[in-house]
Design an enzyme around this catalytic site. Structure first.
Site, PDB file in Angstrom:
ATOM      1  N   VAL A  38       0.843  -1.193   0.000  1.00  0.00           N
ATOM      2  CA  VAL A  38       0.000   0.000   0.000  1.00  0.00           C
ATOM      3  C   VAL A  38       0.887   1.254   0.000  1.00  0.00           C
ATOM      4  CG1 VAL A  38      -1.781   1.289   1.269  1.00  0.00           C
ATOM      5  CG2 VAL A  38      -1.932  -1.196   1.092  1.00  0.00           C
ATOM      6  N   PRO A  58      11.445   0.159   8.819  1.00  0.00           N
ATOM      7  CA  PRO A  58      12.630  -0.692   8.973  1.00  0.00           C
ATOM      8  C   PRO A  58      12.875  -1.520   7.703  1.00  0.00           C
ATOM      9  CG  PRO A  58      10.843  -1.401  10.438  1.00  0.00           C
ATOM     10  CD  PRO A  58      10.388  -0.143   9.780  1.00  0.00           C
ATOM     11  N   GLY A  61      11.089  -4.636   6.797  1.00  0.00           N
ATOM     12  CA  GLY A  61       9.662  -4.618   6.456  1.00  0.00           C
ATOM     13  C   GLY A  61       9.377  -4.177   5.028  1.00  0.00           C
ATOM     14  N   ASP A 124      -6.883   3.488   4.599  1.00  0.00           N
ATOM     15  CA  ASP A 124      -8.057   2.683   4.942  1.00  0.00           C
ATOM     16  C   ASP A 124      -8.679   2.950   6.302  1.00  0.00           C
ATOM     17  OD1 ASP A 124      -7.826   1.597   2.517  1.00  0.00           O
ATOM     18  OD2 ASP A 124      -7.510  -0.465   3.153  1.00  0.00           O
TER      19      ASP A 124
HETATM   20  C1  LIG Z   1     -11.687   6.137   2.428  1.00  0.00           C
HETATM   21  C2  LIG Z   1     -10.452   5.579   1.696  1.00  0.00           C
HETATM   22  C3  LIG Z   1      -9.278   6.135   2.491  1.00  0.00           C
HETATM   23  C4  LIG Z   1      -7.923   6.078   1.787  1.00  0.00           C
HETATM   24  O1  LIG Z   1      -7.288   5.021   1.894  1.00  0.00           O
HETATM   25  O2  LIG Z   1      -7.523   7.103   1.211  1.00  0.00           O
HETATM   26  C5  LIG Z   1     -10.467   4.064   1.634  1.00  0.00           C
HETATM   27  C6  LIG Z   1     -10.895   3.261   2.644  1.00  0.00           C
HETATM   28  C7  LIG Z   1     -11.050   1.850   2.631  1.00  0.00           C
HETATM   29  N1  LIG Z   1     -10.714   1.026   1.590  1.00  0.00           N
HETATM   30  C8  LIG Z   1     -11.074  -0.260   1.891  1.00  0.00           C
HETATM   31  C9  LIG Z   1     -10.985  -1.376   1.061  1.00  0.00           C
HETATM   32  C10 LIG Z   1     -10.613  -1.398  -0.270  1.00  0.00           C
HETATM   33  N2  LIG Z   1      -9.915  -0.386  -0.904  1.00  0.00           N
HETATM   34  C11 LIG Z   1      -9.755  -0.725  -2.203  1.00  0.00           C
HETATM   35  C12 LIG Z   1      -9.097   0.060  -3.175  1.00  0.00           C
HETATM   36  C13 LIG Z   1      -8.800   1.394  -3.107  1.00  0.00           C
HETATM   37  N3  LIG Z   1      -9.092   2.230  -2.052  1.00  0.00           N
HETATM   38  C14 LIG Z   1      -8.873   3.511  -2.382  1.00  0.00           C
HETATM   39  C15 LIG Z   1      -9.162   4.614  -1.600  1.00  0.00           C
HETATM   40  C16 LIG Z   1      -9.824   4.665  -0.379  1.00  0.00           C
HETATM   41  N4  LIG Z   1     -10.008   3.614   0.445  1.00  0.00           N
HETATM   42  C17 LIG Z   1     -10.378   5.930   0.211  1.00  0.00           C
HETATM   43  C18 LIG Z   1     -11.772   6.218  -0.352  1.00  0.00           C
HETATM   44  C19 LIG Z   1     -11.856   6.134  -1.864  1.00  0.00           C
HETATM   45  C20 LIG Z   1     -13.211   6.435  -2.392  1.00  0.00           C
HETATM   46  O3  LIG Z   1     -13.612   7.598  -2.321  1.00  0.00           O
HETATM   47  O4  LIG Z   1     -13.894   5.554  -2.858  1.00  0.00           O
HETATM   48  C21 LIG Z   1      -8.371   3.625  -3.792  1.00  0.00           C
HETATM   49  C22 LIG Z   1      -9.494   4.260  -4.644  1.00  0.00           C
HETATM   50  C23 LIG Z   1      -7.150   4.498  -3.960  1.00  0.00           C
HETATM   51  C24 LIG Z   1      -5.915   4.051  -3.222  1.00  0.00           C
HETATM   52  O5  LIG Z   1      -5.971   3.468  -2.137  1.00  0.00           O
HETATM   53  O6  LIG Z   1      -4.851   4.362  -3.794  1.00  0.00           O
HETATM   54  C25 LIG Z   1      -8.096   2.140  -4.194  1.00  0.00           C
HETATM   55  C26 LIG Z   1      -8.506   1.731  -5.614  1.00  0.00           C
HETATM   56  C27 LIG Z   1      -7.425   2.153  -6.576  1.00  0.00           C
HETATM   57  C28 LIG Z   1      -7.595   1.620  -7.943  1.00  0.00           C
HETATM   58  O7  LIG Z   1      -7.529   0.383  -8.129  1.00  0.00           O
HETATM   59  O8  LIG Z   1      -7.721   2.413  -8.865  1.00  0.00           O
HETATM   60  C29 LIG Z   1     -10.350  -1.994  -2.431  1.00  0.00           C
HETATM   61  C30 LIG Z   1     -10.496  -2.671  -3.779  1.00  0.00           C
HETATM   62  C31 LIG Z   1      -9.271  -3.333  -4.289  1.00  0.00           C
HETATM   63  O9  LIG Z   1      -8.273  -3.447  -3.570  1.00  0.00           O
HETATM   64  O10 LIG Z   1      -9.371  -3.791  -5.442  1.00  0.00           O
HETATM   65  C32 LIG Z   1     -10.869  -2.441  -1.212  1.00  0.00           C
HETATM   66  C33 LIG Z   1     -11.607  -3.768  -0.944  1.00  0.00           C
HETATM   67  C34 LIG Z   1     -13.071  -3.675  -1.356  1.00  0.00           C
HETATM   68  C35 LIG Z   1     -13.940  -2.833  -0.431  1.00  0.00           C
HETATM   69  O11 LIG Z   1     -13.816  -2.935   0.774  1.00  0.00           O
HETATM   70  O12 LIG Z   1     -14.745  -2.054  -0.990  1.00  0.00           O
HETATM   71  C36 LIG Z   1     -11.593  -0.272   3.234  1.00  0.00           C
HETATM   72  C37 LIG Z   1     -12.155  -1.479   3.937  1.00  0.00           C
HETATM   73  C38 LIG Z   1     -11.075  -2.232   4.755  1.00  0.00           C
HETATM   74  C39 LIG Z   1     -11.728  -3.326   5.566  1.00  0.00           C
HETATM   75  O13 LIG Z   1     -12.843  -3.788   5.264  1.00  0.00           O
HETATM   76  O14 LIG Z   1     -11.081  -3.700   6.542  1.00  0.00           O
HETATM   77  C40 LIG Z   1     -11.552   1.036   3.696  1.00  0.00           C
HETATM   78  C41 LIG Z   1     -11.970   1.515   5.068  1.00  0.00           C
HETATM   79  C42 LIG Z   1     -13.439   1.789   5.166  1.00  0.00           C
HETATM   80  O15 LIG Z   1     -14.175   1.812   4.169  1.00  0.00           O
HETATM   81  O16 LIG Z   1     -13.870   1.981   6.311  1.00  0.00           O
HETATM   82  N1  LIG Z   2      -6.057   0.162   0.047  1.00  0.00           N
HETATM   83  C1  LIG Z   2      -6.025  -1.173   0.078  1.00  0.00           C
HETATM   84  O1  LIG Z   2      -6.406  -1.794  -0.901  1.00  0.00           O
HETATM   85  C2  LIG Z   2      -5.509  -1.899   1.253  1.00  0.00           C
HETATM   86  C3  LIG Z   2      -5.173  -1.228   2.403  1.00  0.00           C
HETATM   87  N2  LIG Z   2      -4.678  -1.846   3.468  1.00  0.00           N
HETATM   88  C4  LIG Z   2      -4.337  -1.035   4.686  1.00  0.00           C
HETATM   89  O2  LIG Z   2      -3.052  -0.464   4.562  1.00  0.00           O
HETATM   90  C5  LIG Z   2      -2.195  -0.987   5.617  1.00  0.00           C
HETATM   91  C6  LIG Z   2      -0.872  -1.398   5.023  1.00  0.00           C
HETATM   92  O3  LIG Z   2      -1.121  -2.409   4.070  1.00  0.00           O
HETATM   93  P1  LIG Z   2       0.053  -3.265   3.426  1.00  0.00           P
HETATM   94  O4  LIG Z   2       1.015  -2.368   2.749  1.00  0.00           O
HETATM   95  O5  LIG Z   2      -0.562  -4.335   2.623  1.00  0.00           O
HETATM   96  O6  LIG Z   2       0.675  -3.879   4.767  1.00  0.00           O
HETATM   97  P2  LIG Z   2       1.990  -4.715   5.024  1.00  0.00           P
HETATM   98  O7  LIG Z   2       1.726  -5.521   6.241  1.00  0.00           O
HETATM   99  O8  LIG Z   2       2.464  -5.375   3.776  1.00  0.00           O
HETATM  100  O9  LIG Z   2       3.034  -3.586   5.358  1.00  0.00           O
HETATM  101  C7  LIG Z   2       3.043  -2.897   6.546  1.00  0.00           C
HETATM  102  C8  LIG Z   2       4.303  -2.068   6.534  1.00  0.00           C
HETATM  103  O10 LIG Z   2       4.317  -1.200   7.633  1.00  0.00           O
HETATM  104  C9  LIG Z   2       5.619  -1.245   8.235  1.00  0.00           C
HETATM  105  N3  LIG Z   2       5.482  -0.814   9.621  1.00  0.00           N
HETATM  106  C10 LIG Z   2       4.778  -1.397  10.615  1.00  0.00           C
HETATM  107  N4  LIG Z   2       4.872  -0.652  11.737  1.00  0.00           N
HETATM  108  C11 LIG Z   2       5.650   0.409  11.437  1.00  0.00           C
HETATM  109  C12 LIG Z   2       6.087   1.549  12.164  1.00  0.00           C
HETATM  110  N5  LIG Z   2       5.740   1.748  13.431  1.00  0.00           N
HETATM  111  N6  LIG Z   2       6.870   2.440  11.541  1.00  0.00           N
HETATM  112  C13 LIG Z   2       7.226   2.281  10.250  1.00  0.00           C
HETATM  113  N7  LIG Z   2       6.820   1.235   9.510  1.00  0.00           N
HETATM  114  C14 LIG Z   2       6.038   0.324  10.087  1.00  0.00           C
HETATM  115  C15 LIG Z   2       6.052  -2.692   8.053  1.00  0.00           C
HETATM  116  O11 LIG Z   2       7.434  -2.828   8.204  1.00  0.00           O
HETATM  117  C16 LIG Z   2       5.592  -2.924   6.629  1.00  0.00           C
HETATM  118  O12 LIG Z   2       6.506  -2.387   5.695  1.00  0.00           O
HETATM  119  C17 LIG Z   2      -2.980  -2.189   6.199  1.00  0.00           C
HETATM  120  O13 LIG Z   2      -2.720  -2.319   7.566  1.00  0.00           O
HETATM  121  C18 LIG Z   2      -4.416  -1.810   5.936  1.00  0.00           C
HETATM  122  O14 LIG Z   2      -4.903  -0.981   6.967  1.00  0.00           O
HETATM  123  C19 LIG Z   2      -4.453  -3.191   3.392  1.00  0.00           C
HETATM  124  C20 LIG Z   2      -4.757  -3.933   2.299  1.00  0.00           C
HETATM  125  C21 LIG Z   2      -5.355  -3.338   1.126  1.00  0.00           C
END
Ligand SMILES: C[C@@]1(CC(=O)O)c2cc3[nH]c(cc4nc(cc5[nH]c(cc(n2)[C@H]1CCC(=O)O)[C@@](C)(CC(=O)O)[C@@H]5CCC(=O)O)C(CC(=O)O)=C4CCC(=O)O)c(CCC(=O)O)c3CC(=O)O
Ligand SMILES: NC(=O)C1=CN([C@@H]2O[C@H](COP(=O)(O)OP(=O)(O)OC[C@H]3O[C@@H](n4cnc5c(N)ncnc54)[C@H](O)[C@@H]3O)[C@@H](O)[C@H]2O)C=CC1
Length: 301
Positions: A38, A58, A61, A124
């Site tokens: 991420v 670190p 990680g 997230d």
């Molecule tokens: C609020 C926001 C805050 C922020 O992170 O900035 C946020 C929040 C959360 N995301 C969650 C989950 C997922 N996020 C994705 C994907 C993306 N998420 C992104 C942005 C954002 N995510 C912001 C609002 C964006 C908006 O306005 O819609 C994108 C657009 C941009 C990026 O991250 O770069 C990127 C797509 C990029 C691309 O592909 O183009 C997928 C889909 C996938 O991975 O395929 C899933 C799984 C499906 C699902 O859950 O819907 C969860 C639940 C975690 C849980 O359930 O534990 C939360 C927390 C919650 O909703 O409470």
């Molecule tokens: N937008 C999305 O699609 C997704 C978002 N997430 C969210 O983003 C977070 C990170 O996701 P990933 O990159 O997949 O996790 P990951 O577990 O692969 O990476 C976590 C990173 O944080 C570092 N880290 C942990 N504690 C730290 C500290 N105190 N200081 C500095 N570095 C530290 C670790 O060394 C590691 O590099 C998740 O915990 C979750 O909340 C997770 C999966 C999907």
């Protein structure tokens, strides 16, 4: 004469959204805490915007992409090989992003950043975000962001692909060329009091030329267009390039690409051309398979 009521005349205000901006991050100091996948995604967002990026995580990680960005590509301006420890790690930054698998530390980082009035995004965790990331499209200078205000990130991503498929292939180059033409116009007509006329003229040029035509503009053609300024003339493609009978029969690169590989911009289905070619190929394949089977069975009898 019927008068349009004021509430219909002006754009309706729809509260509840976010302020979508193109934040100019150039030379601003950005701290990214975390080194997983991420974080690697956030790195692209920051470096695409020319921000000065510090990654704190670190080395044990770091994911493979992050290692590549730091050690090989060297796109990270400063790498700090340690975990987040305290407020002194955050002070002085213009923007803080965290993408770590530690909710308690994320919350602390968010609180400290807010107390220092530094905008923060905790991946997230909506309540710990001063702004959300969105699903992005980039075509040269063109940037499109889709946001669902946190309601449906996956829908944001699917909407992004729909828009991507509808975009003309030449859109990025067209904008580059318009940028050059605008700069040339500002050089030729720098006076601030000519602003309104300059803008009207640019609007008319942009509307008279298609994206494909703009994308293929040469410097000489730009000069020819600019030579219309004094007389208040907006030269159109046929004035600059002449009317070519052959050219009018040759499909543009854009329309050719779209008809062969594109999708309907409105509903997103595969283009009739592609469906036709695919259908014909399937038909030929099925016929050959039937002939082969019949030959096999009739010779076996
Ligand atoms: C609020 C926001 C805050 C922020 O992170 O900035 C946020 C929040 C959360 N995301 C969650 C989950 C997922 N996020 C994705 C994907 C993306 N998420 C992104 C942005 C954002 N995510 C912001 C609002 C964006 C908006 O306005 O819609 C994108 C657009 C941009 C990026 O991250 O770069 C990127 C797509 C990029 C691309 O592909 O183009 C997928 C889909 C996938 O991975 O395929 C899933 C799984 C499906 C699902 O859950 O819907 C969860 C639940 C975690 C849980 O359930 O534990 C939360 C927390 C919650 O909703 O409470
Ligand atoms: N937008 C999305 O699609 C997704 C978002 N997430 C969210 O983003 C977070 C990170 O996701 P990933 O990159 O997949 O996790 P990951 O577990 O692969 O990476 C976590 C990173 O944080 C570092 N880290 C942990 N504690 C730290 C500290 N105190 N200081 C500095 N570095 C530290 C670790 O060394 C590691 O590099 C998740 O915990 C979750 O909340 C997770 C999966 C999907």
């Amino acid at each position: 004469m019927s008068k349009v009521p004021d509430h219909e005349k002006y754009t309706k205000i729809c509260p509840g959204g976010g302020l979508i901006l193109a934040w100019q991050l150039k030379d601003k100091k950005v701290l990214l805490v975390g080194g997983g996948n991420v974080a690697a995604g956030r790195l692209i967002n920051v470096k695409d915007a020319d921000g000065h990026l510090t990654v704190m995580c670190p080395s044990s990680g770091l994911c493979t992409e992050m290692k590549y960005r730091i050690n090989v590509e060297k796109s990270v301006d400063q790498y700090i090989d340690k975990s987040y420890e305290g407020p002194e790690d955050i002070a002085g930054y213009d923007l803080v992003l965290t993408a770590i698998d530690d909710a308690t530390t994320s919350r602390t980082i968010c609180q400290i950043a807010r107390s220092l009035k530094i905008p923060v995004n905790v991946a997230d965790v909506p309540p710990e975000c001063d702004f959300y990331f969105g699903s992005l499209i980039r075509r040269g200078p063109l940037q499109i962001m889709v946001s669902t205000g946190g309601k449906g990130p996956r829908i944001a991503a699917t909407t992004r692909s729909l828009i991507e498929r509808a975009l003309p292939v030449s859109i990025g180059s067209a904008i580059e060329k318009v940028g050059i033409l605008r700069a040339k116009l500002r050089e030729k007509v720098p006076e601030p009091n000519k602003g309104a006329r300059r803008m009207r003229w640019m609007i008319d040029v942009c509307d008279a030329w298609s994206f494909d035509e703009l994308a293929s503009l040469t410097p000489e053609e730009m000069d020819k267009i600019l030579s219309g300024w004094e007389a208040g003339k907006v030269y159109k493609p046929r004035d600059v390039r002449g009317i070519s009978v052959i050219r009018s029969f040759i499909p543009s690169k854009d329309s050719l690409y779209k008809s062969l590989f594109g999708t309907c911009p409105v509903v997103g289905y595969v283009s009739p051309w592609l469906a036709g070619i695919g259908g014909a190929a399937l038909g030929v394949g099925a016929t050959l398979a039937v002939i082969a089977l019949r030959t096999k069975y009739s010779s076996a009898r």
